[in-house]
Write a protein that holds these residues in place. Sequence first.
Motif, short mmCIF file in Angstrom:
data_model
loop_
_atom_site.label_atom_id
_atom_site.label_comp_id
_atom_site.label_asym_id
_atom_site.label_seq_id
_atom_site.Cartn_x
_atom_site.Cartn_y
_atom_site.Cartn_z
N ARG A 130 -6.76 17.23 11.41
CA ARG A 130 -7.81 16.24 11.62
C ARG A 130 -8.67 16.07 10.36
N LEU A 131 -8.96 17.19 9.69
CA LEU A 131 -9.77 17.09 8.48
C LEU A 131 -9.03 16.34 7.37
N GLU A 132 -7.71 16.57 7.26
CA GLU A 132 -6.93 15.84 6.25
C GLU A 132 -6.89 14.34 6.59
N ALA A 133 -6.70 14.04 7.89
CA ALA A 133 -6.71 12.63 8.30
C ALA A 133 -8.06 12.00 8.01
N LEU A 134 -9.16 12.75 8.24
CA LEU A 134 -10.49 12.22 7.95
C LEU A 134 -10.66 11.98 6.46
N SER A 135 -10.16 12.89 5.62
CA SER A 135 -10.27 12.69 4.17
C SER A 135 -9.51 11.44 3.74
N ARG A 136 -8.34 11.23 4.33
CA ARG A 136 -7.59 10.00 4.00
C ARG A 136 -8.39 8.76 4.41
N LYS A 137 -8.98 8.85 5.58
CA LYS A 137 -9.78 7.70 6.05
C LYS A 137 -10.97 7.45 5.13
N LEU A 138 -11.65 8.52 4.74
CA LEU A 138 -12.80 8.36 3.83
C LEU A 138 -12.35 7.85 2.47
N GLU A 139 -11.16 8.26 2.02
CA GLU A 139 -10.63 7.78 0.75
C GLU A 139 -10.42 6.26 0.79
N ALA A 140 -9.80 5.78 1.87
CA ALA A 140 -9.58 4.33 2.00
C ALA A 140 -10.91 3.59 2.15
N ILE A 142 -20.09 16.93 5.84
CA ILE A 142 -20.51 18.32 5.69
C ILE A 142 -20.71 18.92 7.08
N ALA A 143 -20.15 20.10 7.28
CA ALA A 143 -20.34 20.78 8.55
C ALA A 143 -21.75 21.36 8.63
N THR A 144 -22.11 21.86 9.79
CA THR A 144 -23.47 22.37 10.00
C THR A 144 -23.77 23.59 9.13
N ASP A 145 -22.75 24.28 8.64
CA ASP A 145 -23.00 25.43 7.77
C ASP A 145 -23.14 25.04 6.31
N GLY A 146 -23.11 23.73 6.02
CA GLY A 146 -23.32 23.26 4.65
C GLY A 146 -22.05 23.12 3.84
N ILE A 147 -20.89 23.41 4.39
CA ILE A 147 -19.63 23.35 3.68
C ILE A 147 -19.02 21.97 3.88
N THR A 148 -18.59 21.34 2.77
CA THR A 148 -17.94 20.03 2.85
C THR A 148 -16.53 20.22 3.37
N VAL A 149 -16.19 19.49 4.46
CA VAL A 149 -14.88 19.65 5.11
C VAL A 149 -13.96 18.46 4.83
N ALA A 150 -14.50 17.31 4.43
CA ALA A 150 -13.67 16.14 4.14
C ALA A 150 -14.41 15.28 3.12
N ALA A 151 -13.65 14.63 2.21
CA ALA A 151 -14.26 13.79 1.17
C ALA A 151 -13.25 12.77 0.68
N ASN A 152 -13.77 11.68 0.13
CA ASN A 152 -12.86 10.64 -0.36
C ASN A 152 -12.14 11.07 -1.64
N ASN A 153 -12.66 12.08 -2.34
CA ASN A 153 -12.01 12.55 -3.57
C ASN A 153 -11.24 13.84 -3.35
N TRP A 154 -10.75 14.05 -2.14
CA TRP A 154 -10.09 15.30 -1.77
C TRP A 154 -8.83 15.57 -2.58
N ARG A 155 -8.21 14.49 -3.16
CA ARG A 155 -7.00 14.68 -3.96
C ARG A 155 -7.31 15.08 -5.41
N LEU A 156 -8.54 14.85 -5.87
CA LEU A 156 -8.88 15.03 -7.28
C LEU A 156 -9.30 16.47 -7.58
N PRO A 157 -9.19 16.86 -8.85
CA PRO A 157 -9.67 18.21 -9.21
C PRO A 157 -11.16 18.38 -8.96
N THR A 158 -11.90 17.29 -8.98
CA THR A 158 -13.35 17.34 -8.74
C THR A 158 -13.68 17.17 -7.27
#
Length: 638
Positions: free
Chosen positions: A125-135, A148-164
Motif C-alpha cells: 500500500r505504501l508503494e502504491a501511495l508513493s506511485r500515486k503521489l509521484e503522478a 508522514i506517519a504519526t511517529d514523524g517518519i515519512t512513509v511515502a513520497a513523490n521522489n521515492w525513486r530518487l536518491p534524495t
Amino acid sequence: MPFRARQPHQMSAIISPHLVQIVRFMTQAPSVDPTALSAAPPLLPSRRLAAVVLMTAMIGVLLVWLVGALVEQRAMAALQARSAASAALHAAVLRSELDKQRALPLVLADDADVKAALATRSAPRLEALSRKLEALGTQARTAAVYAIATDGITVAANNWRLPTSFVGADYRFRPYFTKALRDGYAEQFALGTVSRKPGLYLARRVDGPSGPLGVVVVKLEFDGVEAAWRAIGEPAFVVDRQGLVLIASEPRWRFLSRDPLPQASRDALRAQGQYGKATFAPLPLRSASGTVVRTDTPRAERQIETRLREIAPGWTLHLLSTAVPAEQAATAARWITALVWTLLNAALLWLWVRRRRISLAAQRDREARLELERRVKARTQDLTQANRALSHEVEERQRTETRLRSLQADLIQANKLASLGQITAGVAHEINQPVATIRASADNGLLLLSCGDREAAGQTLTTIVAMTERIGRITDELRAFSRKADGRVEPTLVTEVIDGSVLLTASRSRRQEARLVRQGEAGGLSVLGERVRLEQVLVNLLQNAFEAVEDRKDGVVTVTVRDRGDMVDVAVSDNGSGLAPEVEAALFTPFLTTKPRGLGLGLVIARDIAADFGGDLTATSAPGQGATFTLTLRKAVP
C-alpha cells in the motif's frame, strides 16, 4: 502661457501683484524736466536696477521651485497609481500559485488510499501511495508531496525513486508536522533539508476512525513566480510578519530583512534552523521623503515602494518602481520655467528701454518745436513757407502709409481666396466626371426625344439621375466628414465607414494609378464607435498607404475585414517598400514623421481614437513587402 495655467491659485495670488508692479514700473514713462535734457540721464538708476533685478530673481526662483514641485507631485502620483496596478498584478500571480496548491493537501487528507496506507503501513500500500503521489506531483507541478506517519517518519513520497527520497526521513523536528498533527493544518516557509531550496510547506492532518493517522505535506517552491516577477522588470519581494524576505525577484535579497532586526530576533531565527545560514541583514533600501533609495545600484536610485498587505496570511508584498521619470519631469519643468521667465523679463526690459528712449526722444522733439516756434516768430515768411512744405510732406507720407495698409489687406484677402481655391479643387476633381457624363447624357436625351425614342431617352435620364446621386453622395460624404464629431459611441456599420473613406480618397488613388482591393465579408458587421472619427482613422491609413506606393507602377492597397468573435479587424496594407526598423519601433511616438511637411501626429491621433472606442491600432512591416496597419474594434452586440 502654458505654465501659468498649471499653477495653483495660491501661487498666482503671490506672483501676480509683483509681476504687475514690475510691468507697470518698466513701462511707465517718467516725467522729464526740459531743462535737464542736456544732462542725458541714464536709462535706469543703479539702485532701482538692483531692486528690479533682485525682485525678478526672487520671483523667478519661487516660480521655478513651485512649478517643479507641482510637476513632480503630479508625476509621482501617476507613477504611484501605475505602481499600485503593477503590485496588484504581482500579487495576482502569487495568489494564483498559492490557491492552486492549497487545495491539494486538503484533498489528500480525505483520500481513501492515503488513509489506508497510513493505517496499515503495509509495504504494497505504501508503494502504491508513493506511485500515486509521484503522478500527482508531476500533474500538479509541486516540488514535493509526501506522507508522514504519526511517529514523524515519512512513509511515502513523490521522489521515492530518487536518491534524495524523503521515505524513511524523520520530520518530528519540523514545526509544520507537530502543528498540523495538533491543530489539523499548518504552513511553514523554510529551506528543504535535502534540496536546500526554500519553499512553503502546506501540511494537513489525516484523521482515521480512532484518531490521527499521520500528516500529508505539499511543498510549494516559487521559482516560477520569481521568474515571472523578474520578467516584468520591477523588483518585488514578499516579507512575513517579522519583515523577513521570503520570496524575491532578486535572489540575493532572500532571507534579508526589510528593516534592521534586533540581535535577539536574529539569534532566535538562527536557532530555529529553518533558514539555513542566512545572516538576516537589512535590505539595501533607505527611506527618503515618501520613497526609498536603493543603495545597491551604481547610482543610489530613488524608487517608489508599494505595499500590499495580507496577500497571504501574514505576508506583505513590496514592489519597487523607479521614481526617475518624476525627477526628470520636474527638472525639465524647472528648466523650461526658468527659460520662459528669463525670456519674459528680457522682453519686458526691451519694451521698457524702447519706451524710455521714445519718451526721451519725444521730449527732445517738444523742446525743438518750442525753439523752432521762437525762431519762426523772428524769421521771415520763407521759413513759414518751408514749414508748410514740411507739413505737406508729412501728409503725403501718411496717405502713402494708408495706401500701403490697404494693399496689405488686399494681399491677405487674395491669399485667403487662393487657399479656398485649393480646398475646393478636390471636390471639383471628384464631380467633374459625373458633370461631364450628365452633360453628354442630356445632349443624347434631347437627340433621342427628337427622334421619338422614348425608351432610350428614359434610360438616358436614368443615367443622369444616377450621376446626380453620385454627386450628392460625394458632397454629402464631404459634408459629413467635415462635420465636428459629437463624441457618441454607437453601433456603426463597417461597410459605411469603408465606403466613405474610399470615396474621400478615390481621387488620390486614381491620381497615383494605385489599385484598391477590398477583401473580407463586411456584410452587416457593426462596431462600437463613431462614423466620423472612424472615417478619419481609415482616411489617414489609406492616404499613408497610397503615399507608400506612389513610386510603384503596380501599386496595390488592400482593405481587409476580419470577424474575430467579439472583435473586428480592419487591415490596410500596401506593397510599398515597408517601414524602416527604427521608424517601426517608434511609429506611434508624437512628432515622429518621415514626411517633409508632416507633423507626426496622424497615427498618434488615430491610435487614440481607436483606444477611445475600446480598440487598438497596430502596425507590422517587412522590408520590401510593404506595411500593414490593423484597426481592431469591438463588435456591436445586436
